[in-house]
Write an enzyme that holds these catalytic residues in place. Structure first.
Site, PDB file in Angstrom:
ATOM      1  N   GLY A   1       0.595  -1.308  -0.065  1.00  0.00           N
ATOM      2  CA  GLY A   1      -0.021  -0.291  -0.779  1.00  0.00           C
ATOM      3  C   GLY A   1       0.761   1.767   0.068  1.00  0.00           C
ATOM      4  N   SER A   2       0.452   2.357   0.793  1.00  0.00           N
ATOM      5  CA  SER A   2       1.074   3.613   0.545  1.00  0.00           C
ATOM      6  C   SER A   2       2.199   3.856   0.792  1.00  0.00           C
ATOM      7  CB  SER A   2       0.339   4.634   1.345  1.00  0.00           C
ATOM      8  OG  SER A   2      -1.206   4.651   0.178  1.00  0.00           O
ATOM      9  N   VAL A   3       2.886   3.156   1.721  1.00  0.00           N
ATOM     10  CA  VAL A   3       4.111   3.351   2.238  1.00  0.00           C
ATOM     11  C   VAL A   3       4.992   3.263   1.116  1.00  0.00           C
ATOM     12  CG1 VAL A   3       3.646   2.053   4.374  1.00  0.00           C
ATOM     13  CG2 VAL A   3       4.981   0.828   2.652  1.00  0.00           C
ATOM     14  N   PHE A   4       4.960   1.914  -0.168  1.00  0.00           N
ATOM     15  CA  PHE A   4       5.418   2.560  -1.221  1.00  0.00           C
ATOM     16  C   PHE A   4       5.997   3.799  -1.357  1.00  0.00           C
ATOM     17  CE2 PHE A   4       6.086  -1.768  -2.061  1.00  0.00           C
ATOM     18  CZ  PHE A   4       7.208  -1.531  -2.846  1.00  0.00           C
TER      19      PHE A   4
END
Length: 528
Positions: A245-248
């Site tokens: 998810g958005s940690v990328f």
């Protein structure tokens, strides 16, 4: 008397037939080195234990022996033991690794034909606390997993460590038991609080690459090795692959900044969703206007980050992720991590979705390792579970990012905790920086908004980075304490905040408690 004396002498010089019920010693099992944490606390050691056996030729009443032994040892089947005794021979192993109480009770039975072999038995004083790193052994004391297996494959390792006071060989690992305890305890609390299926976390030194804490729940106690057979008790940090998810988005921003394609004030149009090839990319809480890189990061805009990745182009985007180690397994003393799941035909749509954490599955260990150069000044440090100085790590590592890129990412990550989706991760005095990740899991071939994999990727202190902390929660639920929300900012982020507040003092990171905002936070706010 002469005949008897002669016979005794001849028997004294005669060899004992194999398995003839003679004298047995501890040579039937392997003696292993002790394992200590970085501060000298014992994680694994050998003790001498008893194995119960029977010599069928000396047994007077097989039925009585089988029944009485089974009454003391609940896991021994009387019928099966009776058949084995009737088969003949001189040696029938009944049970290994007896406790002292069990051995005493067997002695009290006073049954002819029973005996004990003294063998080494592996014990783990801290139980499940460090199980996924330390590993476990089989009944013959041979390493099956973790550092235990690594020691067997690298016998020279014990020569690199100082022996114990008794002169025995020993192995020291990079873990800190204090950090381990806090990490495991807070993950367990998070599972209970947010009704999650599982949880995992890792703490790494950003300069040395040492893993000082790693936990994955549910877990097992290596003193009861049968628990390790449960497939739900795997090490999710190193051997589970997930769309994170958005940690990328930290890697997407790092890419455009490092390639000189953008700065923190560059804007991307996030007015509406992106429609491409029958797919729609939209924002969870869209601002419906152009966003600067800074705004896109703290508002976690999928649209803006997808456009950043497109600006990089497919070849450069893929090459950048590979340079950070996100497209290949990470190899440590625990062996190679699970292989990432990479698109077979990497197209423009793949680049857009990977930009915000969908379409590429990696292990949390890969993700944490790839974060190190983002926060340590740009140096790609390999992870290790053995002690290593920061100087040694830097000498064997290479630069993969510009120092300015790392400085910008630290500023963004701190800003996200001060003003963005990671507010609940803040730990007073420790200037936590980080990024939330709320990924929908694939259920029945489709993404499900009710089955989430949440994570929070953090660094502290953001103005003097020392440690990366990553926490992952599997399918946390909408509960009262989160006001009905199930996104990472409401569960994974506060879990990290609690962990940092407790491990900071253990790791010797002094808090900075000031009445006013720190100079670093003031600088962050001014740039925002």
């Amino acid at each position: 008397m002469v005949l008897i004396g002669g016979r005794l002498v001849s028997l004294g010089f005669a060899g004992t037939e194999e398995a003839a019920g003679g004298v047995y010693d501890i040579s039937t099992t392997v003696h292993r080195p002790d394992i200590f944490d970085r501060n000298g606390r014992l994680l694994a050691t050998d003790i001498r234990g008893a194995t119960l056996y029977a010599d069928p030729k000396r047994v007077i009443d097989r039925d009585e022996l089988a029944e009485k032994v089974a009454s003391v040892l609940s896991d021994v089947n009387a019928g099966s033991l009776r058949k084995r005794l009737a088969a003949g021979g001189r040696f029938v192993r009944i049970k290994r690794e007896l406790t002292p109480m069990q051995q005493a009770k067997i002695y009290e039975l006073g049954l002819p034909g029973l005996g004990f072999i003294e063998e080494y038995r592996r014990v783990y004083p801290v139980g499940a606390t460090a199980n996924h790193v330390v590993g476990l052994v089989d009944v013959d004391n041979r390493g099956l997993a973790g550092i235990e297996k690594f020691v067997d494959n690298n016998p020279q390792l014990t020569m690199m460590n100082a022996p114990t006071e008794s002169g025995d060989e020993a192995v020291t690992v990079s873990l800190d038991v204090g950090v381990q305890h806090v990490l495991r305890e807070e993950l367990k609390s998070a599972i209970d609080t947010y009704k999650a299926k599982a949880a995992a976390g890792i703490v790494m030194d950003v300069h040395s690459g040492e893993v000082v804490g790693l936990a994955s729940l549910p877990d097992y106690d290596p003193n009861h090795r049968e628990q390790a057979l449960d497939k739900e008790k795997i090490n999710r940090i190193g051997f589970g692959v997930y769309e994170m998810g958005s940690v990328f988005k930290v890697f997407t921003v790092a890419g455009v900044l490092d390639l000189g394609l953008a700065n923190l004030n560059t804007t991307y149009d996030a007015t509406g969703p992106i429609r491409f090839g029958g797919f729609t990319i939209s924002d969870f809480h869209g601002k419906h206007r152009p966003l600067s890189v800074t705004e896109a990061f703290i508002y976690s805009s999928n649209v803006a980050h997808a456009k950043m990745a497109v600006q990089m182009g497919v070849p450069r985007h893929r090459a950048f992720l590979k340079k950070l180690g996100l497209l290949d397994p990470v190899t440590t003393e625990l062996g190679p991590s699970a292989a990432p799941i990479v698109p077979q035909h990497w197209q423009k749509l793949n680049t857009m979705t990977i930009a915000f954490g969908h379409g590429l599955s990696v292990t949390p260990l890969q993700l944490a390792t790839a974060t190190l150069p983002l926060v340590n000044g740009g140096i790609a440090v390999k992870p290790t579970f053995l002690p290593r100085s920061r100087e040694e790590a830097m000498q064997s590592s290479e630069r993969v990012l510009k120092p300015a890129t790392s400085a910008a990412l630290l500023k963004l990550m701190r800003m996200n905790v001060v003003k963005g989706t990671g507010k609940k991760a803040d730990a007073e005095g420790y200037r936590v920086g980080g990024k939330t990740g709320t990924a929908e899991k694939v259920v029945g071939g489709r993404y499900s908004n009710s089955a989430l994999l949440n994570s929070f990727l953090s660094v502290f202190p953001a103005d003097d980075p020392q440690y990366v902390v990553l926490v992952m929660l599997d399918e946390p639920q909408r509960v009262a304490v989160t006001k009905g929300y199930a996104t990472a900012g409401w569960n994974a982020a506060p879990t990290v905040g609690k962990i940092v507040a407790r491990i900071g003092p253990i790791l010797g990171v002094p808090p900075k408690l000031e009445d006013t905002v720190s100079r670093f936070d003031a600088k962050v706010s001014a740039s925002y």
